[in-house]
Design an enzyme around this catalytic site. Structure first.
Site, PDB file in Angstrom:
ATOM      1  CE1 TYR A  66      -3.284  -2.814   1.325  1.00 14.15           C
ATOM      2  CE2 TYR A  66      -1.938  -2.945   3.301  1.00 14.15           C
ATOM      3  CZ  TYR A  66      -2.804  -3.421   2.755  1.00 14.15           C
ATOM      4  OH  TYR A  66      -3.613  -4.558   3.025  1.00 14.15           O
ATOM      5  CB  CYS A 113      14.998 -11.994  -4.803  1.00 15.21           C
ATOM      6  SG  CYS A 113      16.385 -12.959  -3.863  1.00 15.21           S
TER       7      CYS A 113
HETATM    8  N1  LLP Z   1     -14.524  -5.314  10.086  1.00 17.99           N
HETATM    9  C1  LLP Z   1     -14.544  -5.530   8.847  1.00 17.99           C
HETATM   10  C2  LLP Z   1     -15.545  -6.204   7.962  1.00 17.99           C
HETATM   11  C3  LLP Z   1     -13.232  -5.357   8.122  1.00 17.99           C
HETATM   12  O1  LLP Z   1     -12.992  -6.038   6.951  1.00 17.99           O
HETATM   13  C4  LLP Z   1     -12.179  -4.945   8.562  1.00 17.99           C
HETATM   14  C5  LLP Z   1     -10.917  -4.836   8.032  1.00 17.99           C
HETATM   15  C6  LLP Z   1     -12.224  -4.698  10.047  1.00 17.99           C
HETATM   16  C7  LLP Z   1     -13.616  -4.644  10.507  1.00 17.99           C
HETATM   17  C8  LLP Z   1     -11.178  -3.782  10.825  1.00 17.99           C
HETATM   18  O2  LLP Z   1     -10.703  -2.599  10.179  1.00 17.99           O
HETATM   19  P1  LLP Z   1      -9.818  -1.882  10.838  1.00 17.99           P
HETATM   20  O3  LLP Z   1     -10.277  -1.299  12.367  1.00 17.99           O
HETATM   21  O4  LLP Z   1      -8.366  -2.820  11.376  1.00 17.99           O
HETATM   22  O5  LLP Z   1      -9.176  -0.846   9.833  1.00 17.99           O
HETATM   23  N2  LLP Z   1      -4.415  -4.940   5.661  1.00 17.99           N
HETATM   24  C9  LLP Z   1      -5.008  -3.421   5.552  1.00 17.99           C
HETATM   25  C10 LLP Z   1      -6.272  -3.257   6.351  1.00 17.99           C
HETATM   26  C11 LLP Z   1      -7.219  -4.278   5.722  1.00 17.99           C
HETATM   27  C12 LLP Z   1      -8.456  -4.147   6.465  1.00 17.99           C
HETATM   28  C13 LLP Z   1      -9.558  -5.294   6.182  1.00 17.99           C
HETATM   29  N3  LLP Z   1     -10.465  -5.231   6.785  1.00 17.99           N
HETATM   30  C14 LLP Z   1      -3.666  -2.516   6.143  1.00 17.99           C
HETATM   31  O6  LLP Z   1      -2.607  -3.041   6.541  1.00 17.99           O
HETATM   32  O7  LLP Z   1      -4.092  -1.341   6.190  1.00 17.99           O
END
Ligand code: LLP
Length: 408
Positions: A311, A337
């Site tokens: 990202y 790599c």
């Molecule tokens: N609820 C649902 C349905 C979700 O899909 C997600 C995250 C959350 C809650 C929690 O979201 P948060 O509070 O952590 O923003 N890998 C990405 C973030 C992907 C989030 C996916 N869904 C990153 O590293 O920024």
């Protein structure tokens, strides 16, 4: 800024000496602080009328889930059967777990129903499969409003695979007539919502409340789930939400729309609860300068923390020790790599070979998104509790990596 960096008075260098490098380290005090802040803010506005479910995709180590449970987090939002298992192992009850998987298989549906967790369903086709069970479900809506720090984490609108659009509202009511009980509505607009996003975010919340009270006839409604997404500060200039203010704004909308029926409000934070507690410690192996750039090469990389590569996310990186040398503009990279294997681009660092670097805000979507690319092991995970380090996941080994290989 370089400093002698400590986590609950333990220096990063000592942790690496004891447990090896690279290493994920979590500070339990910070997890507790985050649990406390969000539950208190929610209670200020909603009293007992709202619950916090930890979206454990952010970090699914069972020890972390248990800390959440012991610090006021009411439940878990799980997105795979394995996350449900881990939530149960951490002591959450079946009815404290929502299951928000997308495009569920028949096996997953059977499993979730048999476990008695709360299903959260975001496709009409999946709902049709639930008719035979006369299942109770939360419906995940896509109300055309998406927010997020990157397109990949924006979960509303036409480019998002998530949620049911209200253009299908007749079908929803028809499926309800056929025996599926809609007990809740859900929306998750995206990830890393900051202060600057409030107006748009509240518009999305209002749309959800309108859907529940004006667009759909929902006689069984007991839950209204507004998802997660609450941001933390990765860079100095960023402004996080004041949760007391944000939740009080949400409560005003709630009171405007929910006059007779008062559904329980769920929030599902992931990042907010765990990001700041986690550090990825890694060791500089070599510094390589070309005609234009200096690369500080570490023993970690995109296989351990993919956020910068995936990202272009910023993670602050500091040297664990104060250095009496001139700072240099460098790019911190890993040992994978791939040219995209960069942890921090153009950083001003005082750095030499063998130094331990601290990559900050690594608690959320760090280990949980890590991989074995290049056939490399994942790091160990260490929890610092009451000033003592505890291993909560061992470093992987070659045997572990090859455990499922079948040699012909
Ligand atoms: N609820 C649902 C349905 C979700 O899909 C997600 C995250 C959350 C809650 C929690 O979201 P948060 O509070 O952590 O923003 N890998 C990405 C973030 C992907 C989030 C996916 N869904 C990153 O590293 O920024």
């Amino acid at each position: 800024m370089d400093s002698n960096f400590t986590i609950q008075n333990l220096t990063s260098k000592a942790l690496v000496q004891q447990f090896g490098s690279p290493l994920y380290v979590y500070d339990e005090e910070i997890i507790k602080r985050q649990c406390q802040t969000i539950t208190a803010a929610l209670q200020n506005s909603f009293d007992q009328g709202a619950k916090v479910l930890y979206a454990c995709k952010a970090n699914s180590n069972p020890n972390i889930l248990k800390i959440m449970r012991l610090n006021g987090i009411h439940g878990i939002d799980a997105v795979s059967p394995n996350e449900i298992e881990v939530a149960l192992q951490a002591g959450f009850l079946n009815n404290q777990i929502t299951y928000t998987a997308n495009y569920m298989t028949k096996e997953e549906i059977n499993y979730a129903i048999q476990k008695g967790v709360i299903l959260n369903v975001g496709e009409i086709d999946t709902l049709k499969k639930l008719i035979e069970y006369k299942a109770e479900v939360i419906i995940r809506l896509n109300l055309d409003i998406g927010i997020g720090h990157h397109n990949h984490v924006n979960t509303g609108g036409n480019d998002s695979k998530f949620g049911i659009n209200l253009m299908w509202k007749e079908q929803l009511i028809e499926i309800q007539k056929q025996g599926v009980k809609i007990i809740g509505l859900h929306q998750h607009m995206g990830s890393k919502i900051m202060k600057k996003d409030h107006d748009f975010y509240l518009l999305g919340i209002e749309k959800l409340f309108q859907a529940a009270t004006q667009e759909l006839d929902l006689p069984y409604l007991k839950y209204i789930d507004i998802g997660g997404g609450f941001g933390v500060k990765y860079q100095e200039y960023e402004e996080i939400s004041d949760l007391n203010i944000l939740f009080s704004e949400i409560k005003k909308l709630y009171d405007k729309y929910f006059i007779n029926v008062k559904p329980m409000l769920f929030i599902e934070p992931g990042r907010y609860l765990i990001a700041e507690s986690g550090y990825l410690l890694c060791t500089v192996q070599a510094i390589n300068t070309n005609k234009q750039k200096t690369f500080v090469g570490t023993d970690s990389g995109m296989h351990h923390l993919i956020r910068p590569a995936l990202y272009q996310s910023y993670h602050a990186i500091i040297n664990s020790e104060e250095k009496q040398i001139e700072p240099k503009l460098v790019t911190v990279c890993g040992n994978i790599c791939e040219s995209g294997d960069l942890l921090g681009i153009d950083r001003n660092l005082k750095v030499e070979v063998n130094d331990v670097l601290v990559v900050q805000n690594g608690g959320a979507y760090g280990f949980s998104m890590s991989s074995n690319y290049n056939l490399r092991e994942r790091p160990a995970e260490i929890l610092i509790r009451d000033g003592q380090p505890y291993i909560i996941r061992k470093r992987e080994t070659l045997d572990y990596l090859l455990a499922n290989i079948v040699i012909l």
